[in-house]
Design a protein around this motif. Structure first.
Motif, PDB file in Angstrom:
ATOM      1  N   GLN A 271     -96.949  26.185  38.648  1.00 57.04           N
ATOM      2  CA  GLN A 271     -96.516  25.180  37.675  1.00 57.04           C
ATOM      3  C   GLN A 271     -95.073  24.765  37.938  1.00 57.04           C
ATOM      4  O   GLN A 271     -94.729  23.564  37.868  1.00 57.04           O
ATOM      5  CB  GLN A 271     -96.647  25.745  36.262  1.00 57.04           C
ATOM      6  CG  GLN A 271     -96.150  24.812  35.167  1.00 57.04           C
ATOM      7  CD  GLN A 271     -96.347  25.410  33.788  1.00 57.04           C
ATOM      8  OE1 GLN A 271     -97.104  24.912  33.003  1.00 57.04           O
ATOM      9  NE2 GLN A 271     -95.648  26.510  33.489  1.00 57.04           N
TER      10      GLN A 271
ATOM     11  N   ARG B 224    -108.273  29.053  33.465  1.00 55.91           N
ATOM     12  CA  ARG B 224    -108.908  28.269  32.378  1.00 55.91           C
ATOM     13  C   ARG B 224    -107.872  27.547  31.524  1.00 55.91           C
ATOM     14  O   ARG B 224    -108.209  26.636  30.769  1.00 55.91           O
ATOM     15  CB  ARG B 224    -109.765  29.180  31.501  1.00 55.91           C
ATOM     16  CG  ARG B 224    -110.976  29.771  32.220  1.00 55.91           C
ATOM     17  CD  ARG B 224    -111.884  30.521  31.259  1.00 55.91           C
ATOM     18  NE  ARG B 224    -111.215  31.671  30.666  1.00 55.91           N
ATOM     19  CZ  ARG B 224    -111.163  32.872  31.237  1.00 55.91           C
ATOM     20  NH1 ARG B 224    -111.726  33.069  32.417  1.00 55.91           N
ATOM     21  NH2 ARG B 224    -110.548  33.867  30.635  1.00 55.91           N
ATOM     22  N   ASP B 225    -106.602  27.968  31.634  1.00 53.70           N
ATOM     23  CA  ASP B 225    -105.531  27.357  30.837  1.00 53.70           C
ATOM     24  C   ASP B 225    -104.864  26.184  31.549  1.00 53.70           C
ATOM     25  O   ASP B 225    -103.918  25.602  31.026  1.00 53.70           O
ATOM     26  CB  ASP B 225    -104.477  28.410  30.491  1.00 53.70           C
ATOM     27  CG  ASP B 225    -105.044  29.523  29.632  1.00 53.70           C
ATOM     28  OD1 ASP B 225    -105.662  29.196  28.589  1.00 53.70           O
ATOM     29  OD2 ASP B 225    -104.894  30.707  29.991  1.00 53.70           O
ATOM     30  N   ILE B 226    -105.359  25.846  32.731  1.00 50.23           N
ATOM     31  CA  ILE B 226    -104.797  24.712  33.474  1.00 50.23           C
ATOM     32  C   ILE B 226    -105.281  23.407  32.845  1.00 50.23           C
ATOM     33  O   ILE B 226    -106.481  23.174  32.712  1.00 50.23           O
ATOM     34  CB  ILE B 226    -105.216  24.775  34.960  1.00 50.23           C
ATOM     35  CG1 ILE B 226    -104.655  26.035  35.616  1.00 50.23           C
ATOM     36  CG2 ILE B 226    -104.731  23.533  35.698  1.00 50.23           C
ATOM     37  CD1 ILE B 226    -105.180  26.280  37.023  1.00 50.23           C
ATOM     38  N   VAL B 227    -104.335  22.564  32.448  1.00 52.10           N
ATOM     39  CA  VAL B 227    -104.705  21.287  31.827  1.00 52.10           C
ATOM     40  C   VAL B 227    -104.480  20.105  32.769  1.00 52.10           C
ATOM     41  O   VAL B 227    -105.027  19.018  32.546  1.00 52.10           O
ATOM     42  CB  VAL B 227    -103.937  21.072  30.502  1.00 52.10           C
ATOM     43  CG1 VAL B 227    -104.394  22.077  29.456  1.00 52.10           C
ATOM     44  CG2 VAL B 227    -102.427  21.173  30.706  1.00 52.10           C
ATOM     45  N   GLU B 228    -103.676  20.305  33.788  1.00 49.14           N
ATOM     46  CA  GLU B 228    -103.469  19.272  34.803  1.00 49.14           C
ATOM     47  C   GLU B 228    -103.507  19.906  36.185  1.00 49.14           C
ATOM     48  O   GLU B 228    -102.842  20.920  36.418  1.00 49.14           O
ATOM     49  CB  GLU B 228    -102.124  18.549  34.593  1.00 49.14           C
ATOM     50  CG  GLU B 228    -102.074  17.689  33.340  1.00 49.14           C
ATOM     51  CD  GLU B 228    -100.755  16.937  33.200  1.00 49.14           C
ATOM     52  OE1 GLU B 228    -100.046  16.791  34.231  1.00 49.14           O
ATOM     53  OE2 GLU B 228    -100.430  16.526  32.070  1.00 49.14           O
ATOM     54  N   ASN B 229    -104.294  19.316  37.084  1.00 44.07           N
ATOM     55  CA  ASN B 229    -104.452  19.830  38.429  1.00 44.07           C
ATOM     56  C   ASN B 229    -104.626  18.634  39.370  1.00 44.07           C
ATOM     57  O   ASN B 229    -105.711  18.367  39.880  1.00 44.07           O
ATOM     58  CB  ASN B 229    -105.676  20.758  38.494  1.00 44.07           C
ATOM     59  CG  ASN B 229    -105.871  21.401  39.849  1.00 44.07           C
ATOM     60  OD1 ASN B 229    -105.044  21.268  40.747  1.00 44.07           O
ATOM     61  ND2 ASN B 229    -106.997  22.087  40.013  1.00 44.07           N
TER      62      ASN B 229
ATOM     63  N   LYS C 134    -100.316  22.163  35.665  1.00 45.78           N
ATOM     64  CA  LYS C 134     -99.660  22.267  34.366  1.00 45.78           C
ATOM     65  C   LYS C 134    -100.547  23.114  33.468  1.00 45.78           C
ATOM     66  O   LYS C 134    -101.767  22.923  33.415  1.00 45.78           O
ATOM     67  CB  LYS C 134     -99.445  20.884  33.739  1.00 45.78           C
ATOM     68  CG  LYS C 134     -98.676  20.932  32.420  1.00 45.78           C
ATOM     69  CD  LYS C 134     -98.405  19.539  31.877  1.00 45.78           C
ATOM     70  CE  LYS C 134     -97.650  19.599  30.558  1.00 45.78           C
ATOM     71  NZ  LYS C 134     -97.389  18.246  30.003  1.00 45.78           N
ATOM     72  N   LEU C 135     -99.926  24.073  32.769  1.00 44.76           N
ATOM     73  CA  LEU C 135    -100.649  24.959  31.871  1.00 44.76           C
ATOM     74  C   LEU C 135    -100.553  24.472  30.434  1.00 44.76           C
ATOM     75  O   LEU C 135     -99.585  23.803  30.055  1.00 44.76           O
ATOM     76  CB  LEU C 135    -100.081  26.381  31.965  1.00 44.76           C
ATOM     77  CG  LEU C 135    -100.191  27.055  33.335  1.00 44.76           C
ATOM     78  CD1 LEU C 135     -99.331  28.316  33.374  1.00 44.76           C
ATOM     79  CD2 LEU C 135    -101.638  27.390  33.652  1.00 44.76           C
ATOM     80  N   ALA C 136    -101.537  24.829  29.633  1.00 43.69           N
ATOM     81  CA  ALA C 136    -101.540  24.432  28.219  1.00 43.69           C
ATOM     82  C   ALA C 136    -100.297  24.963  27.518  1.00 43.69           C
ATOM     83  O   ALA C 136     -99.661  24.263  26.729  1.00 43.69           O
ATOM     84  CB  ALA C 136    -102.803  24.950  27.544  1.00 43.69           C
ATOM     85  N   ASP C 137     -99.957  26.212  27.810  1.00 42.77           N
ATOM     86  CA  ASP C 137     -98.721  26.812  27.292  1.00 42.77           C
ATOM     87  C   ASP C 137     -97.876  27.197  28.502  1.00 42.77           C
ATOM     88  O   ASP C 137     -98.157  28.201  29.170  1.00 42.77           O
ATOM     89  CB  ASP C 137     -99.036  28.045  26.444  1.00 42.77           C
ATOM     90  CG  ASP C 137     -97.774  28.729  25.916  1.00 42.77           C
ATOM     91  OD1 ASP C 137     -96.656  28.288  26.262  1.00 42.77           O
ATOM     92  OD2 ASP C 137     -97.913  29.729  25.172  1.00 42.77           O
TER      93      ASP C 137
END
Length: 261
Positions: A142, A160-165, A148-151
């Motif tokens: 990140q 599973r916490d990846i919101v942007e790849n 980008k991670l959710a937190d």
């Protein structure tokens, strides 16, 4: 007079023998590099202080904690606090930290590219499969802008916490010790410094990107609640936190490992 000398000599031998018998033994579980190397450094120092250090070398991240929790080994030295916290929670153990020693900046390595900018869409990225080091790898990715991670601050994040790849990276989770061996088969591998060093990789020169020296993942000395105030344990921590140890770390590892004391 001759008889007195014999008696005195015998008394001296008995005294020395008694001191040897009463030297306190302290067993320590460690991974080979740099932990066992640092323990070998302080072993003669501790011997002079009446502590016989018994170094048990492991190549995994589970047994060193389990053996200490079960009372088979007194202390371990191989992990950082987030990993210990995760282990205690998962295994319902109550191991405690008694000292900080060094930081091993976590790095990303590749046999296929020389610059992270060359990482292709759909690239295969290998990560450690334990919760704390897996999250540490994701946080480093990140920081490089690859995901980008959710937190963004979650030290136990998973894929599973990846919101942007944006590069659609594919993640393969493996036991940390095996990561250097899969380098030829993946595009990028996030590797703990101890395993990188064992594999002949120089984190300062070979890593495409690496954590800074301000990393919060300091490697720690760990034991049980019952042994945390043991004089031998305290002597071990003092020896590992000495000026001689600091000099050894700085001269031998040349920035690949950084003192945390």
């Amino acid at each position: 007079m001759f008889l007195k000398k014999i008696v005195s000599a015998a008394a001296l031998v008995a005294l020395l023998g008694s001191a040897a018998v009463h030297a306190e033994k302290l067993s320590v579980a460690a991974t080979p590099v740099p932990h066992a190397e640092l323990l070998e450094l302080v072993k003669p120092v501790l011997a002079k202080e009446g502590v016989e250090l018994d170094i048990k070398v492991f190549t995994d991240y589970v047994q060193p904690n389990q053996q200490v929790a079960d009372g088979n080994i007194d202390v371990n030295f191989f992990q950082h606090q987030p990993y210990l916290d995760s282990f205690n929670k998962e295994h319902k153990t109550k191991l405690v930290t008694v000292g900080l020693v060094h930081v091993e900046p976590f790095g990303a390595y590749s046999d296929k590219i020389k610059d992270v900018k060359d990482l292709k869409e759909g690239a295969l990225v290998a990560l450690p499969n334990d919760p704390s080091n897996g999250a540490r790898a994701l946080l480093l990715l990140q920081k490089q802008g690859l995901i980008k991670l959710a937190d963004p601050s979650n030290i136990l994040a998973t894929s599973r916490d990846i919101v942007e790849n944006p590069k659609k990276l594919k993640f393969h989770e493996l036991e940390a010790a095996t990561l250097p061996r899969v380098l030829p088969d993946v595009d990028l591998a996030l590797i703990n410094t101890n395993y990188a060093l064992e594999a002949g990789l120089n984190p300062v020169k070979d890593a495409l990107f690496i954590e800074g020296a301000d990393s919060p993942y300091a490697n720690i000395v760990v034991t049980t609640e019952a042994k945390k105030d043991d004089p031998a344990v305290k002597k071990l921590v003092q020896a590992l936190n000495s000026d001689a140890t600091r000099k050894f770390i700085e001269e031998k590892y040349k920035g690949a490992i950084v003192p945390a004391f």
